[in-house]
Design a protein around this motif. Structure first.
Motif, mmCIF file in Angstrom:
data_model
loop_
_atom_site.group_PDB
_atom_site.id
_atom_site.type_symbol
_atom_site.label_atom_id
_atom_site.label_comp_id
_atom_site.label_asym_id
_atom_site.label_seq_id
_atom_site.Cartn_x
_atom_site.Cartn_y
_atom_site.Cartn_z
ATOM 1 N N GLN A 1 30.450 15.913 -69.032
ATOM 2 C CA GLN A 1 31.049 16.759 -67.987
ATOM 3 C C GLN A 1 30.152 16.432 -66.658
ATOM 4 O OE1 GLN A 1 33.738 18.440 -67.310
ATOM 5 N NE2 GLN A 1 33.183 19.418 -65.563
ATOM 6 N N ILE A 2 30.842 15.826 -65.697
ATOM 7 C CA ILE A 2 30.330 15.519 -64.458
ATOM 8 C C ILE A 2 30.263 16.780 -63.881
ATOM 9 C CG2 ILE A 2 29.981 13.986 -62.640
ATOM 10 C CD1 ILE A 2 30.025 12.613 -65.394
ATOM 11 N N SER A 3 29.087 17.171 -63.492
ATOM 12 C CA SER A 3 28.830 18.514 -62.626
ATOM 13 C C SER A 3 27.922 17.967 -61.355
ATOM 14 C CB SER A 3 28.438 19.534 -63.254
ATOM 15 O OG SER A 3 28.592 20.755 -62.597
ATOM 16 N N THR A 4 27.752 19.011 -60.509
ATOM 17 C CA THR A 4 27.021 18.811 -59.280
ATOM 18 C C THR A 4 25.831 19.637 -59.015
ATOM 19 O OG1 THR A 4 27.277 19.385 -56.893
ATOM 20 C CG2 THR A 4 29.000 20.432 -58.557
ATOM 21 N N ASP A 5 24.918 19.424 -58.331
ATOM 22 C CA ASP A 5 23.767 20.105 -57.708
ATOM 23 C C ASP A 5 24.118 21.473 -57.191
ATOM 24 O OD1 ASP A 5 24.441 19.105 -55.517
ATOM 25 O OD2 ASP A 5 22.219 18.249 -55.100
ATOM 26 N N SER B 1 34.140 26.586 -59.024
ATOM 27 C CA SER B 1 35.000 26.048 -59.796
ATOM 28 C C SER B 1 34.182 25.016 -60.758
ATOM 29 C CB SER B 1 36.009 25.258 -59.109
ATOM 30 O OG SER B 1 36.798 26.075 -58.429
ATOM 31 N N LYS B 2 33.335 24.247 -60.217
ATOM 32 C CA LYS B 2 32.530 23.197 -60.786
ATOM 33 C C LYS B 2 31.473 24.122 -62.004
ATOM 34 C CE LYS B 2 32.430 19.337 -60.878
ATOM 35 N NZ LYS B 2 33.052 18.381 -61.485
ATOM 36 N N ALA B 3 30.891 25.198 -61.576
ATOM 37 C CA ALA B 3 30.105 25.960 -62.516
ATOM 38 C C ALA B 3 30.926 26.487 -63.457
ATOM 39 C CB ALA B 3 29.513 27.009 -61.678
ATOM 40 N N GLY C 1 48.063 10.523 -64.742
ATOM 41 C CA GLY C 1 48.746 11.598 -65.212
ATOM 42 C C GLY C 1 47.500 12.588 -64.862
ATOM 43 N N ASP C 2 47.836 14.085 -65.204
ATOM 44 C CA ASP C 2 46.986 15.211 -64.656
ATOM 45 C C ASP C 2 46.337 15.752 -65.987
ATOM 46 O OD1 ASP C 2 46.298 17.720 -63.852
ATOM 47 O OD2 ASP C 2 48.108 18.025 -62.926
ATOM 48 N N ILE C 3 44.855 15.860 -65.674
ATOM 49 C CA ILE C 3 44.203 16.518 -66.832
ATOM 50 C C ILE C 3 44.621 17.913 -67.185
ATOM 51 C CG2 ILE C 3 42.193 15.106 -66.311
ATOM 52 C CD1 ILE C 3 40.966 17.573 -65.230
ATOM 53 N N ALA D 1 39.915 6.798 -60.671
ATOM 54 C CA ALA D 1 40.349 5.995 -59.417
ATOM 55 C C ALA D 1 39.687 6.507 -58.309
ATOM 56 C CB ALA D 1 41.722 6.113 -59.471
ATOM 57 N N GLY D 2 38.995 7.644 -58.476
ATOM 58 C CA GLY D 2 38.274 8.149 -57.104
ATOM 59 C C GLY D 2 36.931 7.375 -57.067
ATOM 60 N N PHE D 3 36.237 7.880 -56.069
ATOM 61 C CA PHE D 3 34.951 7.270 -55.631
ATOM 62 C C PHE D 3 33.991 6.784 -56.844
ATOM 63 C CE2 PHE D 3 30.467 8.746 -53.790
ATOM 64 C CZ PHE D 3 29.903 7.501 -53.733
ATOM 65 N N ILE D 4 33.222 7.989 -57.537
ATOM 66 C CA ILE D 4 32.352 7.579 -58.428
ATOM 67 C C ILE D 4 32.966 7.123 -59.755
ATOM 68 C CG2 ILE D 4 30.264 8.619 -59.655
ATOM 69 C CD1 ILE D 4 30.312 11.024 -57.690
ATOM 70 N N GLY D 5 34.180 7.368 -59.931
ATOM 71 C CA GLY D 5 35.029 6.885 -61.071
ATOM 72 C C GLY D 5 34.974 5.642 -61.073
ATOM 73 N N THR D 6 35.363 5.134 -59.901
ATOM 74 C CA THR D 6 35.586 3.776 -59.726
ATOM 75 C C THR D 6 34.411 2.666 -59.860
ATOM 76 O OG1 THR D 6 37.705 3.886 -58.054
ATOM 77 C CG2 THR D 6 36.284 1.750 -57.784
ATOM 78 N N TYR E 1 45.223 12.708 -53.591
ATOM 79 C CA TYR E 1 45.153 11.897 -52.028
ATOM 80 C C TYR E 1 43.608 11.036 -52.088
ATOM 81 C CZ TYR E 1 41.083 14.836 -51.335
ATOM 82 O OH TYR E 1 39.818 15.566 -51.324
ATOM 83 N N ALA E 2 42.836 11.540 -53.195
ATOM 84 C CA ALA E 2 41.477 11.025 -53.587
ATOM 85 C C ALA E 2 41.476 9.656 -54.276
ATOM 86 C CB ALA E 2 40.471 11.733 -53.712
ATOM 87 N N GLY E 3 42.662 9.451 -54.890
ATOM 88 C CA GLY E 3 42.597 8.339 -56.011
ATOM 89 C C GLY E 3 43.227 7.190 -55.481
ATOM 90 N N ARG F 1 42.257 25.356 -60.556
ATOM 91 C CA ARG F 1 43.191 24.741 -61.708
ATOM 92 C C ARG F 1 42.567 23.338 -62.059
ATOM 93 N NH1 ARG F 1 46.826 20.557 -61.599
ATOM 94 N NH2 ARG F 1 48.660 21.008 -62.945
ATOM 95 N N THR F 2 42.281 22.540 -61.291
ATOM 96 C CA THR F 2 41.625 21.079 -61.711
ATOM 97 C C THR F 2 40.185 21.250 -62.559
ATOM 98 O OG1 THR F 2 43.208 19.866 -60.490
ATOM 99 C CG2 THR F 2 41.118 18.777 -61.291
ATOM 100 N N ASP F 3 39.259 22.019 -61.568
ATOM 101 C CA ASP F 3 37.969 21.970 -61.842
ATOM 102 C C ASP F 3 37.497 23.020 -63.099
ATOM 103 O OD1 ASP F 3 38.299 20.502 -59.941
ATOM 104 O OD2 ASP F 3 36.684 21.116 -58.845
#
Ligand code: NAD
Ligand code: DAU
Length: 342
Positions: A121-125, A151-153, A58-60, A9-14, A37-39, A97-99
């Motif tokens: 797993q969607i990660s980031t540059d 956290s993403k790493a 639900g929460d991952i 329900a977030g930006f890229i997910g949508t 707040y972002a979903g 916690r989430t990432d």
């Protein structure tokens, strides 16, 4: 393919769910999203009632919710994350916690069924840290410098450890800065577009010379479908566009596309630890996934500006809520001490 899409329900997910629903008619999608707040569940309201779509709030980090959502799913795409660097400076705990922990909970459930085909797993540059020269390749050392990127790493290293230790078919993508419809207006592009529409100031951090590689979100989505279909387990793929621009250049493109006077631009106190430049080498994705980006920045930014112009109720309802307090806290003092563009 029955996909579990977390953070759908977030930006890229949508944008990804929309892409899959129209480009892969034989796939079905379960979205698991905490609706932080972002979903926005309503982003995907067109699919409510479809046999190919179901939504679970639900929460991952909750193993029970994850078990229920993953039942019957053959692949997982994990978008769910806290994603805003500025918020991570204020509240690192929710990011860890989430990432990180959330990724562990997903992997634990995933590994119970070895017929599942891929854990994407969607990660980031941003895990590479600031890049002085050249472009980051997948073998480069990680040097995350914000609580968000660290956290993403952590999340992707944990995912890769499940590949090495348990043989979980993990594929990791590291994308550059996305822009496009449905992006929460805390991020540079939608913040500046909507502020321009409202006649509000455009707060550029530091000297506006930080560089990012801008990727239109639909191009990211096509890369992710290619990664699901062609990605090799245990492999990492950079996803970017090579449209490297300074923040000042992006700002001027937005001013032009929205017909806004440059006098609204303000240089404000910089983000702490602000990475100067990100740039990724995407030759592996081009060669192994047979993928390439299609949307140049001029086209992408025009599409994005049009979407925000056509959907004022979407962003105005966000900006009138919790966002107002956030914006005041983040920007009001800095804007009082700001400088106009010369
Ligand atoms: P976003 O902030 O717009 O959306 C995140 C979504 O995750 C929201 O719907 C939110 O409700 C959900 N979520 C957050 N915590 C959750 C939890 N504990 N359980 C379930 N759902 C939860 O983020 P985005 O920009 O769409 O980013 C999606 C993913 O892509 C993230 O993993 C991010 O790190 C990664 N990424 C983003 C970009 C970018 O430019 N936006 C670039 C590269 C990678
Ligand atoms: O590189 C990929 C990353 O891109 C993703 O992993 C993150 O989830 C995503 O948020 C994004 O991170 P950035 O920090 O690069 O994005 P943001 O839109 O916050 O900022 C882009 C650039 O613009 C950055 O150099 C900071 C600057 N900026 C940002 C804001 C919000 C400003 O100058 N002013 C602002 O008000």
């Amino acid at each position: 393919m029955n996909l579990l899409v977390t953070g759908g329900a977030g930006f890229i997910g949508t944008n990804f769910v929309k892409y899959v629903m129209s480009h892969r008619p034989n796939w079905s999608v379960t979205v698991l999203d905490k609706l932080t707040y972002a979903g926005r569940r309503e982003n995907l309201s067109d699919y409510e009632g479809s046999e190919r779509y179901r939504f679970i709030k639900g929460d991952i980090c909750d193993p029970v919710a994850v078990q229920g959502a993953m039942e019957g799913c053959s692949a997982v795409v994990n978008f769910a994350a806290e994603t805003h660097v500025d918020r991570s400076i204020d509240d690192p705990a929710s990011f860890v916690r989430t990432d990180v922990e959330g990724v562990r909970v997903l992997l634990e459930e995933f590994k119970k069924d070895d017929s599942r085909s891929v854990f994407l797993q969607i990660s980031t540059d941003e895990v590479y840290g600031s890049v002085q020269n050249g472009r980051s390749s997948e073998e480069d050392t990680l040097d995350p410098r914000s609580p968000y990127s660290a956290s993403k790493a952590g999340g992707e290293l944990l995912a890769m450890s499940y590949f090495s230790t348990f043989g979980v078919p993990v594929v990791i993508t590291r994308a550059s800065n996305n822009y496009g419809p449905h992006q929460y207006p805390e991020k540079l592009v939608p913040l500046f577009i909507t502020n321009a529409f409202e006649g509000e100031k455009l707060p550029l951090y530091g000297d506006g010379g930080n560089m990012r590689d801008w990727l239109f979100v639909t191009d990211h989505c096509s890369a992710l479908v290619a990664a699901i279909e062609k990605g090799r387990p245990g492999r990492i793929y950079n996803i970017g566009d090579g449209q490297e621009m300074t923040n000042k250049e992006v700002t001027f493109a937005i001013l032009e596309a929205t017909g806004t006077d440059p006098s609204l631009v303000r240089f404000i106190e910089d983000r702490l630890g602000h990475d100067r430049r990100y740039a990724v080498d995407i030759s592996r994705a081009r060669e192994e996934l047979n993928w390439k980006p299609d949307t140049d920045f001029q086209t992408g930014i025009a599409l994005t500006v049009d979407w925000y112009r056509d959907n004022p109720q979407w962003w105005q309802s966000i900006k009138s809520g919790e966002f107002r307090e956030y914006y005041k806290k983040m920007y009001s003092t800095r804007l009082e001490n700001s400088e106009r563009i010369q």
